[in-house]
Design an enzyme around this catalytic site. Structure first.
Site, PDB file in Angstrom:
ATOM      1  CG  HIS A  13      -1.906   1.123   1.219  1.00  0.00           C
ATOM      2  ND1 HIS A  13      -3.259   0.896   1.265  1.00  0.00           N
ATOM      3  CD2 HIS A  13      -1.765   2.469   1.143  1.00  0.00           C
ATOM      4  CE1 HIS A  13      -3.901   2.062   1.218  1.00  0.00           C
ATOM      5  NE2 HIS A  13      -3.008   3.026   1.152  1.00  0.00           N
ATOM      6  CG  LEU A  16       5.277   5.482  -5.658  1.00  0.00           C
ATOM      7  CD1 LEU A  16       5.664   4.615  -6.847  1.00  0.00           C
ATOM      8  CD2 LEU A  16       6.523   5.859  -4.851  1.00  0.00           C
ATOM      9  CE  LYS A  98      -7.644   2.150  -0.745  1.00  0.00           C
ATOM     10  NZ  LYS A  98      -6.597   3.170  -0.613  1.00  0.00           N
ATOM     11  CG  HIS A 135      -9.916   4.710   3.167  1.00  0.00           C
ATOM     12  ND1 HIS A 135      -8.738   5.414   3.272  1.00  0.00           N
ATOM     13  CD2 HIS A 135     -10.714   5.158   4.170  1.00  0.00           C
ATOM     14  CE1 HIS A 135      -8.830   6.255   4.310  1.00  0.00           C
ATOM     15  NE2 HIS A 135     -10.025   6.123   4.856  1.00  0.00           N
ATOM     16  CG  ASP A 247      -1.756   4.955   3.895  1.00  0.00           C
ATOM     17  OD1 ASP A 247      -1.830   5.300   2.692  1.00  0.00           O
ATOM     18  OD2 ASP A 247      -2.504   5.421   4.766  1.00  0.00           O
ATOM     19  CB  ALA A 263      -4.743  13.041   6.225  1.00  0.00           C
TER      20      ALA A 263
END
Length: 344
Positions: A13, A16, A98, A135, A247, A263
């Site tokens: 996860h 990039l 996703k 998510h 993440d 975030a």
């Protein structure tokens, strides 16, 4: 000096980014990881096979010369997704879709408004063997931010698994005892990624003694009992259901130290060292390799990497910041010490 040699890990996860940001961060992951599952929440998001293949080409161009790193590409699930798109994605080597509930996190405005309208798409994913990455937070404004993952389990995750029982699901970046319990009790078609921050930090690290913007991520850090439950899950009897997913989510320092800060925590620079610290503290260093290098590959149905990396029990100081396009990027544990170092 203590050393630990493990099969080269994979990051299941990873964010990039794109452009100059991509060029700044990709080498850090490529140095440690054999492969990474690349998140599709760019602006605009990666919604088509053509988008994903073009993005993959940009990632490959950003890697250091001679790098063997392989990006595993995903598509951003939208309300417009079709079973035909799933078949196209499978044929093109896309590994997963996703789910971002609309508004849940960075660049999630294009996300899904009603997942239950996409059941035929999920059924096609199950048929094609494409993974569904979730998510897992509700976005209902009446639900407290610390409760959004737990609420998602009852409202969305369990009903979806009941309707599409053979769908391969990764509950991404789990943060709660409830999420760990769901994965532990579900069938072998359900697994989870866990980040270094959710294994090392709790919400006191975000809020006590001043707001720590570089510890702000989504899902938000939870109380200590949840952190302990995650450590127990990744080192316990059913640890094969959990695997490394950082993440790692870079944002410029100016976007983090802000009246409305972004975030995400950037951990790619020292990811495996941070995880080694977790497993060492838990007295479970012997389980690090499975978590980092085996469980994810097995769940995705891909072979383990054939080379190794070696960690040395030698302290390193994390830089206060590193260059990031025109600005700078503050890594996880900036200015602090980590007790392990990778031998490069």
């Amino acid at each position: 000096m203590q050393t630990l040699t493990i099969i080269r890990p994979d990051d299941m996860h990873l964010h990039l980014r794109d452009g100059d940001a991509l060029k700044a961060v990709a080498p850090y992951t490529a140095r440690q990881m054999g492969r990474a599952v690349i998140m599709p929440n760019l602006k605009p998001p990666v919604v088509s096979v053509a988008d994903a293949l073009a993005y993959k080409a940009r990632i490959m161009a950003a890697l250091p010369e001679g790098s063997a790193f392989e990006p595993l590409m995903t598509l951003y699930l939208t309300d417009n997704a079709t079973p035909e798109l799933v078949r196209e994605a499978k044929a093109a080597g896309i590994v997963a879709f996703k789910l971002y509930p609309a508004g849940a996190t960075t660049n999630s405005d294009s996300g899904v408004t009603d997942l239950f309208k996409l059941i035929p798409v999920l059924e096609e994913m199950a048929k094609q063997g494409i993974l569904f990455l979730v998510h897992g937070e509700v976005t209902d404004p009446e639900i407290d931010i610390f409760d959004r993952e737990a609420a998602f389990i009852g409202r969305v995750m369990k009903p979806v698994l009941a309707q599409v029982p053979n769908l391969k699901v990764v509950f991404e970046h789990i943060t709660t005892a409830e999420a760990a319990r769901l994965v532990l009790e579900a069938g072998d078609n359900v697994a989870a990624t866990v980040t270094p921050q959710h294994l090392l930090l709790n919400r006191n690290d975000l809020l006590v003694g001043g707001v720590r913007p570089h510890h702000f991520c989504l899902p938000v850090l939870k109380r200590e009992t949840h952190r302990q439950a995650l450590v127990a899950a990744v080192t316990g009897e059913k640890a094969h259901k959990f695997f490394l997913g950082t993440d790692s989510a870079p944002h410029a320092k100016s976007a983090k130290e802000n009246a409305c800060g972004c975030a995400g925590m950037f951990s790619a620079m020292t990811a495996i060292e941070l995880y080694a610290e977790v497993f060492e503290k838990a007295g479970a260093l012997d389980k690090l390799e499975a978590f980092a290098s085996k469980n994810g590959a097995r769940f995705y149905g891909i072979p383990e990497n054939t080379d190794t990396i070696t960690l040395v029990k030698q302290s390193q100081t994390v830089p206060a910041s590193v260059p990031y396009g025109d600005g700078e990027l503050v890594p996880m544990r900036a200015g602090g010490e980590i007790g392990w170092t990778v031998q490069y």
